[in-house]
Design an enzyme around this catalytic site. Structure first.
Site, mmCIF file in Angstrom:
data_model
loop_
_atom_site.group_PDB
_atom_site.id
_atom_site.type_symbol
_atom_site.label_atom_id
_atom_site.label_comp_id
_atom_site.label_asym_id
_atom_site.label_seq_id
_atom_site.Cartn_x
_atom_site.Cartn_y
_atom_site.Cartn_z
ATOM 1 N N ASP A 370 0.874 -1.156 0.000
ATOM 2 C CA ASP A 370 0.000 0.000 0.000
ATOM 3 C C ASP A 370 0.928 1.227 0.000
ATOM 4 O O ASP A 370 2.084 1.123 0.389
ATOM 5 C CB ASP A 370 -0.874 -0.026 1.260
ATOM 6 C CG ASP A 370 -1.876 1.110 1.292
ATOM 7 O OD1 ASP A 370 -2.299 1.546 0.213
ATOM 8 O OD2 ASP A 370 -2.224 1.548 2.408
ATOM 9 N N LYS A 371 0.425 2.367 -0.444
ATOM 10 C CA LYS A 371 1.289 3.550 -0.539
ATOM 11 C C LYS A 371 1.215 4.411 0.720
ATOM 12 O O LYS A 371 2.203 4.559 1.443
ATOM 13 C CB LYS A 371 0.917 4.402 -1.757
ATOM 14 C CG LYS A 371 1.758 5.684 -1.882
ATOM 15 C CD LYS A 371 1.359 6.502 -3.086
ATOM 16 C CE LYS A 371 0.017 7.208 -2.877
ATOM 17 N NZ LYS A 371 0.100 8.300 -1.866
ATOM 18 N N THR A 372 0.037 4.948 0.977
ATOM 19 C CA THR A 372 -0.110 5.945 2.027
ATOM 20 C C THR A 372 0.148 5.361 3.410
ATOM 21 O O THR A 372 -0.500 4.403 3.829
ATOM 22 C CB THR A 372 -1.520 6.564 1.994
ATOM 23 O OG1 THR A 372 -1.749 7.099 0.690
ATOM 24 C CG2 THR A 372 -1.653 7.666 3.026
ATOM 25 N N THR A 518 -2.431 0.987 -5.106
ATOM 26 C CA THR A 518 -3.009 2.133 -4.406
ATOM 27 C C THR A 518 -4.287 2.623 -5.075
ATOM 28 O O THR A 518 -4.496 2.419 -6.279
ATOM 29 C CB THR A 518 -1.977 3.286 -4.353
ATOM 30 O OG1 THR A 518 -2.572 4.411 -3.714
ATOM 31 C CG2 THR A 518 -1.532 3.689 -5.752
ATOM 32 N N GLY A 519 -5.099 3.267 -4.274
ATOM 33 C CA GLY A 519 -6.304 3.899 -4.807
ATOM 34 C C GLY A 519 -6.024 5.302 -5.297
ATOM 35 O O GLY A 519 -6.913 5.962 -5.860
ATOM 36 N N LYS A 546 -8.705 -4.876 -5.312
ATOM 37 C CA LYS A 546 -7.361 -5.312 -4.911
ATOM 38 C C LYS A 546 -7.273 -6.837 -4.870
ATOM 39 O O LYS A 546 -6.251 -7.425 -5.220
ATOM 40 C CB LYS A 546 -6.989 -4.705 -3.555
ATOM 41 C CG LYS A 546 -6.764 -3.201 -3.614
ATOM 42 C CD LYS A 546 -6.318 -2.649 -2.264
ATOM 43 C CE LYS A 546 -6.042 -1.152 -2.348
ATOM 44 N NZ LYS A 546 -5.583 -0.579 -1.074
ATOM 45 N N ASP A 565 -4.151 -2.229 5.692
ATOM 46 C CA ASP A 565 -4.511 -1.750 7.020
ATOM 47 C C ASP A 565 -5.414 -2.710 7.777
ATOM 48 O O ASP A 565 -5.809 -2.444 8.902
ATOM 49 C CB ASP A 565 -5.162 -0.369 6.944
ATOM 50 C CG ASP A 565 -6.451 -0.367 6.134
ATOM 51 O OD1 ASP A 565 -6.973 -1.465 5.860
ATOM 52 O OD2 ASP A 565 -6.931 0.717 5.781
ATOM 53 N N ASP A 569 -8.649 -3.420 3.315
ATOM 54 C CA ASP A 569 -7.908 -4.384 2.505
ATOM 55 C C ASP A 569 -8.154 -5.828 2.923
ATOM 56 O O ASP A 569 -7.424 -6.725 2.505
ATOM 57 C CB ASP A 569 -6.401 -4.075 2.594
ATOM 58 C CG ASP A 569 -6.062 -2.708 2.042
ATOM 59 O OD1 ASP A 569 -6.652 -2.337 1.010
ATOM 60 O OD2 ASP A 569 -5.230 -2.009 2.628
#
Length: 680
Positions: A370-372, A518-519, A546, A565, A569
């Protein structure tokens, strides 16, 4: 009466630590120490008795060329040996009977059988059977077995030292605030919404929210984060963390049994008890070794007796074979590594819920990030505010956006709320708040329907993106809609974590692909992917999409680990070969993930993968040693080199068996996780 039984199903109860907050744990911890003390006492008593037994033994007297025989000396030798057999051999005899009762023969069965045969045969010799007793061999065998068990029990206790340290993190007492008074109470008596004062240098007494003050907390024993972390009013704190130089008050979130620390201890305990394929393999091998030992012992006796050797010689060979083949080291090989690795993992913020997934981490070929908040810091800051409607100023855009986002936990919401705070903008109440998964949020403010949405939502609903708008490769955008009219947008930027660069680099060195999922918009995703030199990226995906992306990677032959998280997810975490919930902080109830990382640091993910490899390597090393030792030692014990003058006594067999177990224990204790993420 003490019987310390080693087997993979009941190596030792790792929850049974000396923990004064849990009477049962404290009692069991004392029991374990009492068992160690009991073996030590039995060892010293037998050691004292060994001296006269050796001196009275005809065989020893023959070796040193003396004769101390006198009327009744044989009966004194028998009496002393009987004390050694009954007192020193008691743990093994009771263990033998217990294994017979459970129909699960193992190490205690073999030792109990061996010393009983040796004692009974020697006793019959004393009372008239022609032959030579070997009371001295019996005594030295029991002496060495007691020493070996004493050492190994201490090694097992040492393997769980890290978990015991976790147990001891919770302070005994707490300073409960009641009006103007502060009263010291037992931590176990705290309940939700109690107010507790944390003084400088003390450990936080309970999970909670800071009510007054601020602090720098050392959470290294809980999360593996070496630097003290700043916590201000409204921030969560974890029980067991160490306060710095300022006092503060917290509102207790829940009782001690539901605290983060208690959950960690339970997770570690459960993981240490759970069995992986490697441990099941060791169980099977240990059972077969028990059968092989008995059969080999009987065949050895039969061979030497039939070929003309004395009954005593054949009996000694049988006893030596049975002792040397005890599956002691094999029984310890995997459980000791399990105990060490799970406790170490917890200390470093890696919480193992599924033992098999942790050991399977060595198979990972692709990690989906995941990115954030994982690869990036996750602290969005408003970099630009644009109004597209003359009736709404930039401050009005922030006012409506912040009012709407005050009920959201998303990092973007945090950035917008911080901007409103910086501009001293008061927040308006919001009604009918609703989160649009992967798309934004909406609610009613001042009688208007207000939405804060992603660029993807605009495309889906054919809402024209404003002229002059240009996507940035470093910014994330939130568009404000009021009564379905596009009013303006807010641009937020998020920095890449410094640790992300090392994490991706180390993964590449280990031939593990890294993919960004990522979204966020494609421009930002492409920029992060390129900057970190990742293999590829998948952007603008909804949580439910995903899962499909994970399936596609698996269908392509990849062994996939997914980081997320644990909430949005969940489907993808469940689908992945290994689900890793990250950034859970004090909430570790991510049911769909087999592994929970307390921090969102990507370096922890690297730690997990490499430590999983190191753990499996230690298990294999121990299994190879434990089985290899028996392959070599069994033939020597049986006497295959007897004609070459090489013959092992029962005592030497016991020494070799003990050494093999100690080597396995030492090898397990060398397992560690270093700061670079390289498990050893």
């Amino acid at each position: 009466m003490f019987c310390f039984k080693y087997n993979s199903a009941s190596q030792m109860d790792h929850s049974k630590m000396n923990h004064n907050h849990n009477p049962e744990m404290g009692h069991a911890g004392h029991n374990h120490q009492a068992m160690i003390d009991d073996f030590r006492k039995r060892f010293y008593v037998v050691l004292v008795l060994t001296v006269p037994i050796m001196l009275l033994s005809p065989m020893i007297q023959h070796f040193i060329g003396v004769s101390w025989q006198f009327p009744g000396s044989t009966y004194i030798l028998f009496a002393l040996s009987t004390v050694v057999f009954l007192y020193g051999g008691w743990p093994f005899l009771t263990g033998w009977l217990q294994e017979i009762k459970e129909k699960n023969p193992g190490m205690m069965f073999l030792i109990g059988f061996a010393i009983s045969v040796a004692y009974l045969y020697s006793s019959v010799v004393v009372f008239g059977l022609a032959g030579v007793d070997f009371f001295w061999e019996l005594t030295t065998l029991i002496l060495i077995m007691l020493l070996g068990h004493w050492i190994e029990m201490k090694s097992v206790a040492g393997a769980s030292k890290e978990l015991e340290l976790l147990v001891q993190l919770m302070p005994d007492d707490a300073h409960k605030v009641q009006g103007d008074k502060v009263e010291d109470v037992k931590t176990s008596l705290l309940v939700k919404d109690d107010v507790v004062l944390i003084k400088p240098g003390e450990r936080v007494a309970a999970d909670g929210i800071i009510l007054e003050g601020e602090a720098y907390l050392n959470e290294s024993m809980l999360t593996g984060e070496s630097k003290p972390v700043a916590r201000q009013k409204g921030a969560k704190v974890i029980a067991g963390s160490i306060n710095g130089n300022s006092a503060f008050k917290i509102t207790v979130s829940h009782t001690a049994k539901d605290s983060y620390l208690s959950q960690v201890i339970k997770l570690v305990d459960d993981a240490q008890r759970s069995k992986s394929q490697t441990q099941l393999l060791a169980d099977t091998a240990a059972k077969w070794l028990t059968v092989i030992a008995l059969v080999s012992g009987i065949l050895t006796f039969a061979y030497w007796y039939i070929t003309g050797q004395s009954f005593a010689f054949a009996m000694e060979r049988m006893v030596t074979v049975i002792v040397i083949c005890c599956p002691h080291a094999l029984g310890l090989a995997v459980p000791l590594v399990v105990a060490k690795s799970t406790a170490l993992s917890a200390k470093n913020g890696l919480l193992i819920k599924n033992r098999q997934e942790f050991e399977n981490s060595r198979k990972i070929t692709t990690i989906v990030f995941d990115k954030t908040g994982t690869l990036t810091i996750g602290k969005f800051e408003v970099s630009k505010t644009v109004s597209l409607n003359s009736h709404y100023s930039e401050n009005e855009i922030i006012r409506f956006s912040a009012a709407l986002e005050q009920n959201s936990q998303h990092p973007i919401a945090t950035g917008i709320l911080q901007k409103a705070k910086d501009l001293s903008i008061a927040l308006t109440p919001v009604k009918d708040f609703n989160a649009l998964t992967g798309k934004g949020v909406k609610g009613t403010i001042e009688g208007k329907e207000v939405m804060m949405v992603s660029p993807g939502y605009l495309k889906e609903n054919d809402i024209s993106i404003p002229e002059g708008f240009a996507a940035s490769d470093t910014e994330t955008f939130g568009f404000l809609l009021i009564d379905n009219d596009l009013i303006g947008y807010v641009a937020l930027s998020d920095e890449i974590r410094p640790e992300s660069f090392d994490a991706i680099r180390i993964l590449k060195q280990n031939n593990i692909k890294s993919i960004l999922l990522t979204g966020d918009n494609k421009t930002v995703a492409a920029s992060v992917c390129k900057t970190l030199e990742m293999e590829s990226f998948i952007a603008e995906v909804l949580p439910e999409q995903k899962l499909q992306k994970i399936k596609e990677l698996q269908n392509a032959g990849e062994f996939v680990a997914m980081t997320g998280d644990g909430v949005n997810d969940a489907p993808a975490l469940a689908q992945a070969d290994i689900g890793i919930a990250v950034g859970s902080g004090s909430d570790i109830a991510a049911e769909t993930a087999g592994i929970v990382l307390v921090n969102s640091n990507p370096k922890d993910i690297v730690n997990l993968v490499l430590f999983g490899k190191a753990t499996h390597k230690k298990m294999i090393q121990n299994l190879i040693w434990a089985t290899g030792y028996n392959v070599i030692a069994l033939p020597l014990a049986a006497g295959v080199l007897y004609n070459q003058g090489i013959l092992l006594s029962p005592a030497i067999g016991a020494v070799l068996m003990t050494c093999s177990s100690v080597i396995v224990a030492i090898n397990a204790s060398l397992l560690k996780v270093d700061a670079t993420g390289k498990g050893n």
